[in-house]
Design an enzyme around this catalytic site. Structure first.
Site, short mmCIF file in Angstrom:
data_model
loop_
_atom_site.label_atom_id
_atom_site.label_comp_id
_atom_site.label_asym_id
_atom_site.label_seq_id
_atom_site.Cartn_x
_atom_site.Cartn_y
_atom_site.Cartn_z
CG PHE A 228 -2.22 -0.76 1.28
CD1 PHE A 228 -3.15 -0.33 0.21
CD2 PHE A 228 -2.48 -1.55 2.29
CE1 PHE A 228 -4.36 -1.17 0.33
CE2 PHE A 228 -3.53 -2.13 2.51
CZ PHE A 228 -4.59 -2.12 1.53
CB THR A 259 -3.37 -3.73 -6.81
OG1 THR A 259 -4.63 -4.11 -6.40
CG2 THR A 259 -2.98 -3.58 -8.20
CG ASP A 260 -3.15 -4.80 -0.29
OD1 ASP A 260 -4.08 -5.43 -0.04
OD2 ASP A 260 -2.22 -4.45 1.20
CB CYS A 261 -7.78 -4.26 -0.23
SG CYS A 261 -9.53 -4.33 -0.47
CB ALA A 263 -3.34 -0.51 -3.83
#
Ligand code: BGC
Length: 723
Positions: A228, A259-261, A263
């Site tokens: 993130f 990707t992260d959540c 992001a």
């Protein structure tokens, strides 16, 4: 072998971008089935074609969703189900930081294999684990998900997790593909505040933060998740240097990147992208194959490629990688893979898994203090059990997957089942001392009840700690103390002059100076998981001997953070470990040293180390040196000692850390038994990453240290010469 290219050729841009999108699997009201909903976006067409689903599992449910999904899909590309199986699926093992204190990659591999087995029968295909973030600041709540502050140990663990989840072939029924996260530097969030920015030099990155990721990649990890954080001014999600130059070009990684959540969407508030379309472009260019939960790729559609900065080839490469993983998992042949309600009944929480979890607890807890032989307990002793964690089943950290608190055995239950004569103080079970996020200012229950219980017993076991919500994601703390109310209880009990054994449940190294001063014994048990009560009792009774060693330094005070053993020296080092001298690196009000150093942990016996013997005092690049010590068990119990070998490079083109862990050996010794422990040092052990030049060994003087923890001064010197 399916012809992925042929499938790709038939896909529209919209179908490709849907494959590159991962949606959240449930409506907020909990209804599944195409409930692929996201606050920012709800789109039936996307829901019916998204490539993967997050946070949704269960054999029956995943099979139904897969069936319904495939019925709508003309290309018949199966869905992938992914979630965070972090330290168990239904049978929950100790948290990763706890597991790391076992100094046993074998144990970690075993727990990951059990987790994969339980999760795969519940329809999952990919887990977002291991977390490879190196951590130095226990204000950051996610330290509990890490394996600590050392790159060597972290690298052993990431590889062990990958082996445990993936085995040799992820198409096998009991296996999951796994995703190493968060690439990279997320653990260095400034001030320990979650999601915060990071500034890490290339020298630090290459020698500390990157190696655990590279180790996971080398072990065959199928997916990498971006952090993130922004790194040196560029968010990881859009960082081409990280993903293209290092991950793909230097490390030759050919798996997936996610990707992260949300992001990608977050690139806008990061101040990096002006709008969602630009955010989508930057992320795809950096190498993101799957966007988790936000839908900027899909929403941008033709806009994405209109200005020519993103080629169709780039999109095709991403989709090809996604389809390849589905093929490797065997989903095109059997989209339900291992999902099976009958196998769920057979494996979840089965006896074998519970036993493994129990063993893992006893290997993960760390004995920090033990005076007057307060431990082990004897079943003939009468024990008062007091404190918020006495009969508390909140033994899972916030990544508990399908683990249930009601399935955890509490310390009280464990102790009673272990045959200990326990008197539990009434306030422990039902009063404001119960661990809650809201800690009351005043002690509403009476101290008297606890004191009366303690007064009629031989020893006190005081179970203190922080609740699970105080660590984990978004669980950063500025104060890393035990709740005041718990320290006041300890004060009161201390006045009784009875041996106090304090057991600490926490998601981070806390400030424990006060607890240590007022307790005869101190046992750090983290969040121990489903079998917590039994595993801790095994150690309290010496049915299993304590053997855990810290993988994060314990600070005296929050003001020392970040704190880690492998720090670079300064021009003005403190002269004595405990010193607070003026005009030297340090504080005027506390020493630099931790309360408990990295590598530290006691057992019920004691060990003595001889001086180090070196097979030679100089070596050239192709030689080896053997550094040996004799270790003797000088106590009354048998015990396991973790003999640790550290190296210091005295001078280099870059300042080198005061010590770096290079190897360790766990040895079991009977009372009075001794063992010769020998480490082989080659020039490879002396190498380090020099930015722009790669891994190099520089000749000169080196010190080798061998001892029970990172504070050891047991040292011998040698010289490395050029050939
Ligand atoms: C976390 C990740 C996790 C993801 C999916 C994020 O908020 O940072 O570690 O894998 O959510 O649950």
């Amino acid at each position: 072998m399916r012809n992925i290219h042929a499938i790709l050729e038939q896909m529209s841009l919209s179908e490709k971008l849907a494959q590159m999108t991962q949606l959240w699997g449930e409506f907020p009201d909990g209804s599944p089935l195409m409930g692929l909903h996201y606050d920012f976006h709800s789109n039936r067409q996307l829901a019916e074609s998204a490539g993967s689903i997050l946070g949704f599992s269960g054999a029956q449910r995943t099979m139904e969703v897969q069936r319904e999904y495939l019925a709508c899909s003309d290309k018949k590309i199966p869905l992938m189900f992914m979630t965070d199986v972090i330290h168990g699926y239904r049978t929950i093992f100790p948290s990763p930081l706890a597991l790391s204190c076992s100094w046993s990659p074998e144990l970690v591999e075993e727990t990951a294999a059990v987790a994969a087995k339980e999760a795969s029968v519940s329809g999952l295909h990919v887990t977002f684990s291991p977390m490879a973030d190196l951590v130095r600041d226990s204000r950051w709540g996610r330290v509990i998900e890490s394996t600590g502050e050392d790159p060597f140990l972290n690298s052993l663990y990431t590889a062990a997790f990958v082996r445990g989840y993936q085995g040799n072939d992820i198409s096998e029924s009991d296996r999951l593909a796994c995703c190493v996260k968060h690439f990279v530097g997320y653990g260095a969030a400034e001030g320990g505040r979650d999601y915060n920015t990071t500034q890490i030099s290339e020298y630090q990155l290459r020698n500390f933060y990157l190696p655990p990721f590279q180790s996971a990649v080398n072990a065959g990890c199928k997916m990498v998740m971006a952090g993130f954080n922004s790194l040196n001014g560029i968010p990881c999600t859009a960082n081409q240097w990280l993903f293209q130059d290092i991950l793909r070009n230097e490390w030759h990684y050919n798996g997936l990147v996610i990707t992260d959540c949300t992001a990608v969407y977050e690139l806008v508030p990061h101040g990096y992208s002006i709008d969602n379309t630009e955010a989508a472009r930057s992320s795809i260019k950096a190498g993101m194959d799957i966007e988790m939960v936000s839908t900027t790729f899909y929403d941008a559609k033709e806009e994405l490629i209109r200005d020519g900065s993103i080629s169709m080839e780039l999109i095709d490469q991403a989709v090809e990688r996604i389809l390849n993983l589905k093929e490797e998992l065997g989903l095109f042949d059997n989209p339900y893979k291992n999902a099976d309600p009958e196998l769920e009944k057979k494996y979840h929480l089965c006896k074998e898994h519970r036993e493994a979890a129990r063993r893992a607890v006893s290997q993960s807890v760390v004995l920090l203090k033990n005076e007057q032989e307060s431990l082990p307990l004897k079943t003939s002793e009468r024990i008062a059990l007091i404190g918020p964690y006495s009969d508390n089943n909140r033994l899972l950290d916030i990544w508990k997957c399908e683990g249930k608190e009601e399935e955890c055995n509490t310390l009280l239950k464990g102790m009673r089942d272990g045959g200990i004569d326990v008197l539990v103080s009434p306030p422990c079970t039902n009063c404001n001392l119960t661990c809650q996020a809201e800690v009351p200012d005043s002690l509403n229950c009476e101290y008297e009840a606890a004191i009366a219980t303690a007064g009629s017993c031989d020893k006190i076991v005081l179970a203190l700690g922080e609740p699970p919500e105080w660590s984990g994601e978004s669980g950063s703390r500025a104060y890393i103390t035990l709740p005041d109310i718990q320290l006041r209880l300890l004060d009161e009990l201390h006045k009784l002059n009875k041996p106090i054994i304090t057991v600490i449940f926490s998601g981070r190294p806390l400030e424990l100076e006060q607890a240590a001063q007022k307790s005869q014994a101190l046992l750090q048990v983290w969040f121990p998981g489903t079998e917590g009560g039994n595993g801790i009792t095994d150690v309290l009774l010496a049915k299993s001997l304590p053997q855990g060693r810290l993988t994060m330094s314990f600070p005296r005070t929050v003001g020392q953070l970040p704190l880690y053993y492998n720090t670079l020296p300064t021009g003005r080092p403190q002269q004595t470990p405990e010193g607070c001298e003026r005009f030297r690196t340090g504080y005027i009000d506390t020493p630099n040293t931790p309360l408990y150093p990295f590598g530290y942990g006691l057992t019920y016996t004691t060990f003595q180390y001889s001086d180090i013997t070196l097979s030679r005092h100089s070596l050239n690049m192709s030689d080896v040196i053997h550094a040996s010590v004799t270790v003797i068990n000088t106590g009354k119990y048998s015990g396991c000692e973790t003999v640790q070998m550290y190296i210091r490079d005295i001078a280099g083109s870059y300042c080198r850390p005061v010590k770096m862990l290079k190897s360790f050996r766990k040895i079991d010794l009977q009372p009075q038994e001794s063992a010769l422990v020998s480490f082989t040092i080659t020039s490879d052990d002396l190498a380090y990453e020099i930015p722009g030049k790669g891994l190099l060994t520089e000749p000169g003087e080196f010190h080798v240290f061998i001892g029970p923890d990172s504070s050891t001064q047991n040292m011998a010197a040698f010289i490395l010469t050029v050939d």
